[in-house]
Structure formats: structure tokens, C-alpha cells
Design a protein around this motif. Structure first.
Motif, PDB file in Angstrom:
ATOM      1  N   GLU A 138       0.824  -1.207   0.000  1.00 29.10           N
ATOM      2  CA  GLU A 138       0.000   0.000   0.000  1.00 29.10           C
ATOM      3  C   GLU A 138       0.856   1.255   0.000  1.00 29.10           C
ATOM      4  O   GLU A 138       0.582   2.212  -0.726  1.00 29.10           O
ATOM      5  N   ALA A 139       1.918   1.250   0.795  1.00 25.70           N
ATOM      6  CA  ALA A 139       2.815   2.410   0.859  1.00 25.70           C
ATOM      7  C   ALA A 139       3.545   2.601  -0.467  1.00 25.70           C
ATOM      8  O   ALA A 139       3.716   3.733  -0.937  1.00 25.70           O
ATOM      9  N   TYR A 140       3.967   1.498  -1.067  1.00 29.76           N
ATOM     10  CA  TYR A 140       4.675   1.589  -2.345  1.00 29.76           C
ATOM     11  C   TYR A 140       3.768   2.149  -3.434  1.00 29.76           C
ATOM     12  O   TYR A 140       4.147   3.073  -4.157  1.00 29.76           O
ATOM     13  N   ILE A 141       2.550   1.603  -3.556  1.00 24.93           N
ATOM     14  CA  ILE A 141       1.627   2.067  -4.597  1.00 24.93           C
ATOM     15  C   ILE A 141       1.261   3.530  -4.361  1.00 24.93           C
ATOM     16  O   ILE A 141       1.208   4.325  -5.303  1.00 24.93           O
ATOM     17  N   ALA A 142       1.051   3.917  -3.099  1.00 22.32           N
ATOM     18  CA  ALA A 142       0.743   5.317  -2.788  1.00 22.32           C
ATOM     19  C   ALA A 142       1.905   6.231  -3.178  1.00 22.32           C
ATOM     20  O   ALA A 142       1.695   7.320  -3.718  1.00 22.32           O
TER      21      ALA A 142
END
Length: 88
Positions: free
Chosen positions: A51-55
Motif C-alpha cells: 500500500e505504501a509503495y503504490i501510494a
């Protein structure tokens, strides 16, 4: 002894969401879902929270990241910044 336990463990998350597949809507929706699963699993393999990477990638793209430097956004090149601490 050679086994495929790693592959089976990696696919377990996809098997759990199997009930959602009828709701992708079309073949194109299924292809998009496959791309997102691939991105999420690649982030996990590189030690990142998906989630952090995609964000972080979406944030860079929204800020006008140049297409000529797209390799900078690959999981092994990009390290998402931690969320800023809000002082109350």
C-alpha cells in the motif's frame, strides 16, 4: 529435496480473494487486477509494504514524474517516505 512451497505461499493471498474475481467486470478489468496483484507482490518481495509503495508511486506520478525516468519508480529503486508526523 525440491519443492514449491514458496510459490504456494505467495499464491495463497490471491486464492483468498478468489470470491472477488466475478466482480472485475470484464477481461480488461481482470487484466488490471492481475497488474495490481503483480505490483503488490513485487513490492512485498522487495521488502516494501504494498500500500505504501503504490501510494508513493501514485504520488510521484501525480507530481509530474517524467516518463523518461520511470525506472526510478521500480520497487528496488524507490523507497517510500514514512508518513509525516502531525504535531497537534
Amino acid at each position: 529435496m525440491i519443492d514449491n512451497n514458496l510459490a504456494e505461499r505467495l499464491l495463497r493471498g490471491i486464492a483468498v480473494t478468489r470470491k472477488n474475481y466475478p466482480f472485475v467486470g470484464s477481461d480488461a478489468g481482470g487484466e488490471r487486477a492481475a497488474v495490481i496483484y503483480t505490483i503488490a507482490e513485487t513490492a512485498k518481495l522487495n521488502g516494501l509494504a504494498p500500500e505504501a509503495y503504490i501510494a508513493a508511486v501514485l504520488g510521484h506520478l501525480a507530481a509530474g514524474h517524467p516518463i523518461t525516468h520511470i525506472a526510478d519508480l521500480l520497487p528496488w529503486n524507490l523507497r517510500p517516505n514514512p508518513k509525516p508526523v502531525v504535531m497537534g
